[in-house]
Design a protein around this motif. Structure first.
Motif, PDB file in Angstrom:
ATOM      1  N   UNK A 286       0.847  -1.217   0.000  1.00  8.69           N
ATOM      2  CA  UNK A 286       0.000   0.000   0.000  1.00  8.69           C
ATOM      3  C   UNK A 286       0.866   1.245   0.000  1.00  8.69           C
ATOM      4  N   UNK A 287       1.873   1.280   0.890  1.00  6.07           N
ATOM      5  CA  UNK A 287       2.710   2.478   0.947  1.00  6.07           C
ATOM      6  C   UNK A 287       3.539   2.640  -0.328  1.00  6.07           C
ATOM      7  N   UNK A 288       3.902   1.529  -0.928  1.00  4.68           N
ATOM      8  CA  UNK A 288       4.646   1.638  -2.190  1.00  4.68           C
ATOM      9  C   UNK A 288       3.757   2.224  -3.294  1.00  4.68           C
ATOM     10  N   UNK A 289       2.469   1.898  -3.275  1.00  4.49           N
ATOM     11  CA  UNK A 289       1.588   2.495  -4.296  1.00  4.49           C
ATOM     12  C   UNK A 289       1.437   4.002  -4.069  1.00  4.49           C
ATOM     13  N   UNK A 290       1.860   4.481  -2.886  1.00  2.99           N
ATOM     14  CA  UNK A 290       1.851   5.930  -2.647  1.00  2.99           C
ATOM     15  C   UNK A 290       3.189   6.550  -3.038  1.00  2.99           C
TER      16      UNK A 290
ATOM     17  N   UNK B  69       6.370  -1.503  -8.105  1.00  2.37           N
ATOM     18  CA  UNK B  69       5.212  -0.734  -7.601  1.00  2.37           C
ATOM     19  C   UNK B  69       5.589   0.728  -7.376  1.00  2.37           C
ATOM     20  N   UNK B  70       6.729   0.946  -6.668  1.00  8.37           N
ATOM     21  CA  UNK B  70       7.156   2.307  -6.326  1.00  8.37           C
ATOM     22  C   UNK B  70       7.391   3.135  -7.587  1.00  8.37           C
ATOM     23  N   UNK B  73       4.183   4.076  -9.172  1.00 11.46           N
ATOM     24  CA  UNK B  73       3.506   5.126  -8.398  1.00 11.46           C
ATOM     25  C   UNK B  73       4.115   6.474  -8.740  1.00 11.46           C
ATOM     26  N   UNK B  81      -7.394   0.196  -3.159  1.00  8.85           N
ATOM     27  CA  UNK B  81      -7.610  -1.257  -3.036  1.00  8.85           C
ATOM     28  C   UNK B  81      -9.080  -1.602  -2.794  1.00  8.85           C
ATOM     29  N   UNK B  85      -6.095  -1.424   3.436  1.00 10.04           N
ATOM     30  CA  UNK B  85      -5.123  -1.994   4.368  1.00 10.04           C
ATOM     31  C   UNK B  85      -5.176  -1.207   5.671  1.00 10.04           C
ATOM     32  N   UNK B  87      -3.359  -0.106   9.378  1.00  9.68           N
ATOM     33  CA  UNK B  87      -2.027   0.098   9.946  1.00  9.68           C
ATOM     34  C   UNK B  87      -2.156   0.377  11.431  1.00  9.68           C
ATOM     35  N   UNK B  98       1.565  10.986   3.417  1.00 11.41           N
ATOM     36  CA  UNK B  98       2.370  10.099   2.573  1.00 11.41           C
ATOM     37  C   UNK B  98       1.820  10.079   1.155  1.00 11.41           C
ATOM     38  N   UNK B  99       0.483  10.068   1.038  1.00 10.25           N
ATOM     39  CA  UNK B  99      -0.138  10.048  -0.285  1.00 10.25           C
ATOM     40  C   UNK B  99       0.184  11.340  -1.041  1.00 10.25           C
ATOM     41  N   UNK B 148      -3.200  12.233  -3.808  1.00 12.87           N
ATOM     42  CA  UNK B 148      -2.085  11.992  -4.725  1.00 12.87           C
ATOM     43  C   UNK B 148      -2.254  12.818  -6.003  1.00 12.87           C
TER      44      UNK B 148
END
Ligand SMILES: Nc1ncnc2c1ncn2[C@@H]1O[C@H](COP(=O)(O)OP(=O)(O)OP(=O)(O)O)[C@@H](O)[C@H]1O
Ligand SMILES: [Mg+2]
Lengths: 307, 237
Positions: A286-290, B69-70, B73, B81, B85, B87, B98-99, B148
């Protein structure tokens, strides 16, 4: 008293203090009392028969604080201290303890703080304890705190214990006995690295009617470090007890959780939750998709977890 | 523009995506179809969570098939999703920061929550943990995508768990996004009202694209793929 640079830095790390604190305090530096202040409501007296102090808080004292930081920097020092707190009825105080070890040499340095808290009826205490080790020396930085807590009717003891860095070996024993309507909240955060070892032992006796305890431990074990979490809650009356151990494993870290619940009364309600494992893959994804990298994602997750 | 060329994905000996080719231009593309048809898998392939067995993914002319993935992005792909998820420890504010890619003030972060109909003050400092309801988690997931603001946004069943009253607001969120970014928005959905606003609808069933078209063309087809097991259908026919 004047603080030198090392003392200032250690004080800042263990108790968020930039200068000599306001209110009552006792600073222990290399086994000696290095400064003390008392107030109209809070007295601090040195013990005669053994090292340590008695801290006496008058009943109904409100919004006052006591700081009792301990700093060790003398090579090879092994320090043992007994601090007894007597909190008067209906008082409401903040107590900040903490120990920083700066190890510059090759011999082990150790601080064992034995703290006993007598919480009077209806009194509220927030107790914050931070442990920290540093220094380039090869000697071990060892901390073995013992905390004994007695809470009278309707009292509240809330403890926050943090050990994030640099302590090589720790055994922390915490025992609490609660009377009617008394409440205990403990939040513990531990991160271990390399070959470090941390052992946590909780024993809580819920003796009074409607007493309650909530123990939450969050830990991260990195490197080859080892942590063991033993918790024992005894419900001897109509009471509520909850303990929770959340552990994140990284590298070759190991975490053992050994919960024990003993309900000796039909109206005792005791719960334990434990979850240990590596960081969930979906959290990292999830954080990587950010836009975070794998490492940045892990760091954010660990920081948040121990925040 | 996002192009999928002959995407195949096989797992455990099962062909989950079978030669999927699709071009997504600016605007809304809705992807619909029966449960297990391969919709989420397709979104994961685009976001890089799944590496296709074969095929290519092209973003604005650049082959991104081998980016992780990174990297994807950072190229401007966002993915909400199907199951958000949780946390322990990170707050809603942390995740919005973070977004967004940098620390936002309370007011700025709250604005994103208000857009998805959450009373920002009550939520901003909460941990993104299991104490939040399913619908709340879903809305925060969408708020992160708005924060984002990338050129490609993938939403996997964004309406799931969102109450009827908020549904109109959700549609407004998508329309605002379209107006502001002029990017590619792919929404996986079973909801007719989401299909209503789509510029085109893709019917994905059995891991393959069965049809691409307007709502009028797709809806009748959808009934043929209602997901009922043929054994049961036969028994009752
Ligand atoms: N890693 C995997 N290994 C084996 N089977 C998988 C794997 N991932 C997905 N599948 C299977 O692939 C099929 C497609 O799954 P997918 O989640 O893409 O469906 P979907 O169209 O999103 O369904 P839904 O509408 O229920 O969300 C399902 O049958 C699923 O069980
Ligand atoms: Mg799906």
């Amino acid at each position: 008293m004047e603080l030198d640079a090392l003392q200032k830095h250690m004080l800042e790390t263990i108790s968020d203090l930039h200068e000599i604190p306001e209110g009552a305090y006792n600073i222990r530096d290399n086994g000696q009392s290095a400064g003390r202040n008392v107030t109209a409501n809070i007295n601090i007296v040195s013990k005669e028969d053994k090292p340590g102090i008695d801290i006496i808080v008058k009943e109904n004292t409100k919004n006052e604080s006591v700081h009792i930081p301990v700093i060790l920097s003398k090579e090879g020092l092994k320090d043992l201290v007994y601090n007894d707190f007597y909190i008067g009825e209906n008082a409401d105080v903040l107590i900040v303890a903490g120990c920083g070890i700066h190890c510059g040499g090759d011999s082990d340095m150790q601080h064992d703080g034995i703290h006993t808290f007598h919480i009077g009826k209806g009194a509220k205490v927030k107790y914050v304890e931070k442990h920290y080790g540093e220094g380039e020396g090869k000697g071990g930085r060892i901390l073995n705190p013992v905390t004994k807590i007695f809470v009278e009717d309707g009292g509240l003891f809330e403890m926050e214990s943090v050990q994030i860095k640099g302590v090589d070996s720790t055994i922390r024993d915490t025992e609490a006995v609660l009377n009617a309507g008394a409440k205990l909240i403990i939040k513990e955060k531990i991160m271990t690295h390399e070959q470090q070892r941390a052992e946590t032992n909780f024993v809580v006796e819920l003796n009074g009617e409607d007493s309650s305890a909530d123990l939450v431990s969050r830990s991260v074990a990195k490197g080859h470090s080892y942590q063991i979490f033993n918790s024992k809650i005894l419900g001897n009356n109509k009471c509520y007890g909850h303990s929770e151990c959340d552990g994140i494993l990284m590298d070759e870290g190991r975490v053992v959780a050994v919960p024990s619940l003993d309900a000796a009364n039909i109206d005792a309600s005791l719960i334990h939750e434990a979850a240990i494992g590596k960081i969930a893959g979906e959290q990292i994804d999830k954080l990587r998709t950010l836009g975070l990298t794998q490492e940045e994602a892990e760091q954010q997750i660990v920081n948040g977890f121990l925040k | 523009m996002l192009e999928l060329q002959n995407i195949c994905f096989t797992a455990d000996g099962k062909d989950i995506l079978k030669n999927v080719s699709l071009t997504l231009g600016d605007g809304f593309t809705a992807v619909t179809g029966p449960n297990g048809g391969g919709k989420s898998t397709l979104a994961k392939v685009v976001a890089g969570l799944i590496t296709p067995t074969s095929g290519k993914i092209i973003l604005d002319g650049e082959d991104i098939t081998n980016l992780d993935i990174t990297e994807r992005a950072k190229k401007g792909i966002s993915f909400a999703f199907q199951s958000p998820v949780k946390f322990k420890g990170l707050t809603v504010h942390d995740l919005i920061n973070l977004a967004h890619g940098s620390a936002l003030s309370m007011t700025e972060a709250c604005a994103y929550l208000s857009e998805v109909g959450l009373c920002a003050k009550e939520y901003i400092n909460r941990e993104l943990n299991a104490s939040l309801s399913g619908g709340e988690l879903k809305r925060i997931e969408i708020a992160m995508i708005i924060a984002r603001g990338t050129k490609v946004s993938l939403f996997d069943e964004p309406e799931a768990g969102i109450d009827l009253w908020s549904f109109q607001n959700l549609i407004r969120v998508f329309e605002n996004m379209r107006a502001k970014i002029h990017g590619t928005i792919m929404i996986i959905s079973h909801q007719e009202r989401i299909l209503n606003i789509a510029d085109s609808i893709v019917l994905l069933a059995d891991g393959a694209i069965q049809k691409i078209g307007t709502k009028e063309e797709i809806l009748p087809e959808l009934l043929n793929y209602s997901g009922s097991c043929s054994a049961i259908t036969e028994k009752f026919s």
